[in-house]
Design an enzyme around this catalytic site. Sequence first.
Site, PDB file in Angstrom:
ATOM      1  N   ARG A 152     -14.359  13.142 -33.484  1.00 19.55           N
ATOM      2  CA  ARG A 152     -14.611  13.948 -32.608  1.00 19.55           C
ATOM      3  C   ARG A 152     -14.141  15.117 -34.222  1.00 19.55           C
ATOM      4  O   ARG A 152     -14.361  15.840 -34.302  1.00 19.55           O
ATOM      5  CB  ARG A 152     -12.790  13.596 -32.935  1.00 19.55           C
ATOM      6  N   ASP A 188       1.059  18.575 -22.154  1.00 20.77           N
ATOM      7  CA  ASP A 188       0.109  17.194 -22.174  1.00 20.77           C
ATOM      8  C   ASP A 188       1.140  16.618 -23.153  1.00 20.77           C
ATOM      9  O   ASP A 188       1.367  16.038 -24.141  1.00 20.77           O
ATOM     10  CB  ASP A 188      -1.033  17.647 -22.672  1.00 20.77           C
ATOM     11  N   PHE A 198      -7.825  19.895 -25.997  1.00 20.65           N
ATOM     12  CA  PHE A 198      -8.961  18.697 -25.818  1.00 20.65           C
ATOM     13  C   PHE A 198      -9.974  18.072 -24.649  1.00 20.65           C
ATOM     14  O   PHE A 198     -10.405  18.433 -23.368  1.00 20.65           O
ATOM     15  CB  PHE A 198      -7.930  17.684 -25.424  1.00 20.65           C
ATOM     16  N   THR A 199     -10.769  17.157 -24.958  1.00 17.18           N
ATOM     17  CA  THR A 199     -12.130  17.649 -24.008  1.00 17.18           C
ATOM     18  C   THR A 199     -11.731  16.954 -22.493  1.00 17.18           C
ATOM     19  O   THR A 199     -12.195  18.264 -22.215  1.00 17.18           O
ATOM     20  CB  THR A 199     -12.773  15.949 -24.294  1.00 17.18           C
ATOM     21  N   PHE A 235     -20.787  12.280 -25.812  1.00 14.49           N
ATOM     22  CA  PHE A 235     -19.768  12.227 -27.056  1.00 14.49           C
ATOM     23  C   PHE A 235     -19.779  11.232 -26.746  1.00 14.49           C
ATOM     24  O   PHE A 235     -19.847   9.635 -27.646  1.00 14.49           O
ATOM     25  CB  PHE A 235     -18.133  12.205 -27.840  1.00 14.49           C
ATOM     26  N   TYR A 286       0.698  -1.419   0.029  1.00 13.57           N
ATOM     27  CA  TYR A 286       0.398   0.168  -0.045  1.00 13.57           C
ATOM     28  C   TYR A 286       1.021   1.619   0.124  1.00 13.57           C
ATOM     29  O   TYR A 286       0.842   2.146  -0.451  1.00 13.57           O
ATOM     30  CB  TYR A 286      -0.709  -0.035   1.053  1.00 13.57           C
ATOM     31  N   LYS A 298      -1.024   5.645 -23.812  1.00 10.52           N
ATOM     32  CA  LYS A 298      -1.599   6.075 -24.908  1.00 10.52           C
ATOM     33  C   LYS A 298       0.062   5.498 -25.668  1.00 10.52           C
ATOM     34  O   LYS A 298       0.932   4.809 -25.384  1.00 10.52           O
ATOM     35  CB  LYS A 298      -1.125   7.362 -25.309  1.00 10.52           C
TER      36      LYS A 298
HETATM   37  C1  LIG Z   1      -6.110  10.511 -23.596  1.00 10.48           C
HETATM   38  C2  LIG Z   1      -5.986  11.949 -23.542  1.00 10.48           C
HETATM   39  C3  LIG Z   1      -6.044  12.267 -22.101  1.00 10.48           C
HETATM   40  C4  LIG Z   1      -6.597  12.002 -21.047  1.00 10.48           C
HETATM   41  O1  LIG Z   1      -6.156  11.062 -20.938  1.00 10.48           O
HETATM   42  P1  LIG Z   1      -7.176   9.197 -19.959  1.00 10.48           P
HETATM   43  O2  LIG Z   1      -5.900   8.803 -19.425  1.00 10.48           O
HETATM   44  O3  LIG Z   1      -7.739   9.219 -20.899  1.00 10.48           O
HETATM   45  O4  LIG Z   1      -7.978  10.089 -18.593  1.00 10.48           O
HETATM   46  C5  LIG Z   1      -5.374  13.806 -22.069  1.00 10.48           C
HETATM   47  N1  LIG Z   1      -4.563  14.623 -23.224  1.00 10.48           N
HETATM   48  C6  LIG Z   1      -4.779  13.577 -24.092  1.00 10.48           C
HETATM   49  C7  LIG Z   1      -3.940  14.571 -25.545  1.00 10.48           C
HETATM   50  C8  LIG Z   1      -5.516  12.607 -24.562  1.00 10.48           C
HETATM   51  O5  LIG Z   1      -4.826  11.839 -25.166  1.00 10.48           O
END
Ligand SMILES: *Cc1c(COP(=O)(O)O)cnc(C)c1O
Length: 462
Positions: free
Chosen positions: A387, A220, A129-130, A453, A77, A263
């Site tokens: 998108r 990011d 970004f969303t 979405f 933990y 990613k």
């Molecule tokens: C996927 C993504 C996020 C958010 O990350 P999650 O792991 O899906 O919460 C933030 N910024 C970009 C550019 C992304 O592609």
Amino acid sequence: MKRTVQKKSWAEPYKMKMVELLNVTSRQQRARAIKDAGYNTFLLRSEDVYIDLLTDSGTNAMSDRQWSAFMVGDEAYAGSASFYRMEAAIQKHYGYKYVIPTHQGRGAENILSKVMIKPGDVIPGNMYFTTTRLHQELAGGKFHDIIIDEAHDPGSEHPFKGNVDLNKLAAIVKKVGAKKIPYVSIATNVNMAGGQPISMKNLKELRAFTKRHGIKIIHDMTRVAENAYFIQQREKGYEKKKIRDIVREICDNTDGATMSAKKDALVNIGGFMATNDWNVYEEARNLVVVYEGLHTYGGLAGRDMEAIAVGIGESLNDEHQHARVGQVEYLGHRMESFGVPIVRPIGGHGIFVDAKAFLPHLTQDQFPAQTLAAEIFVDSGVRTMERGIVSAGRKPDGTNYYPKLELVRFTLPRRVYTQAHMDVVAESAGSVFERRKKIKGMKMVYEPKYLRFFQARFEMIK
Ligand SMILES: *Cc1c(COP(=O)(O)O)cnc(C)c1O
């Protein structure tokens, strides 16, 4: 004898050891499945999907080394050895000093936004970004797009569509004052622009500008290695540099980062926040306990952190990125050979089909990209995502955003599908394109409050 064979294959630097069996469905089954899903590909069951190009997020195939690392995960933990290995990999490869693990990227965005943004602040960024923008808004901030105009033009061949327009930034600084700008939000390989890179030159100019005004840069870095690949391929002076060195140089020109490890970092779950600022770190360490878990696991299992540590290293391999982007380019060129309109230049993590050009007879309120994603699924069982206007959502005042780009994203999971799969995908896009004039739009019949979405439902216009 003159040689005519040109060797330019992007073949993968790995081979398969295990395969996952897929369901092959009939057109009738697929038509029923998408109707049941409210014509939203996010609401499909994955067992009804043949080739899943919904996202490259968490859908990567891990390597034998990552799976082995799973076995040495330390599930303590507190003070997990796996956390310290992940932290060391981040510090070594990305150079940031302090690391906060989170369950995924948006967990990091939540904490960072809460720590750095005050109500009334303005956050300029190279396209929204969303989840990033939503967390900025929930913290009381307002996002301002400062990406170059070319990024909003699907036909522009600009090699660095992720670049910042410094004049746009200067105008905002002049209007609201640097004190109201906690940081500039810079994504590498901008997702919403089609996986388009920012150049090192532009980043350095931005760095110089923000330094003069005492403004920070938050990175990011979800697709930083793919961005580094494009810098290596396209930017003068970087042809001979290694991706790992370019990645480090990018990070060194920023003050902190949020990362979705799902990613670039080749895992199925995980993320982190990183900063060079002790005060930001201290505050974030308080908040992570509230929202994610203790600061040495942040919502992750020890084995997840082990896999991230290994995955980061693999993502910086030049051959890996060459094969990764090579496969995306292969798919793009195949689609273009059928006349399908796609965002140019071809980006890093997928092909973005221009739904406005594909279905010019539909208005944006008839959801051309949402419609096209449904049509492709029925045609071949290939799952893609919208998108466009649905993803863009509503402004804090309740009115719709009308984004210039109305795209269907064919996102490629890393190390998962074959070249023959890419042929199936391109042929499906091509055959839907051939009968595009018969396609009618849709209307939205259910709209959730946040990130609509994901869960919105639609009906076909008869
Ligand atoms: C996927 C993504 C996020 C958010 O990350 P999650 O792991 O899906 O919460 C933030 N910024 C970009 C550019 C992304 O592609």
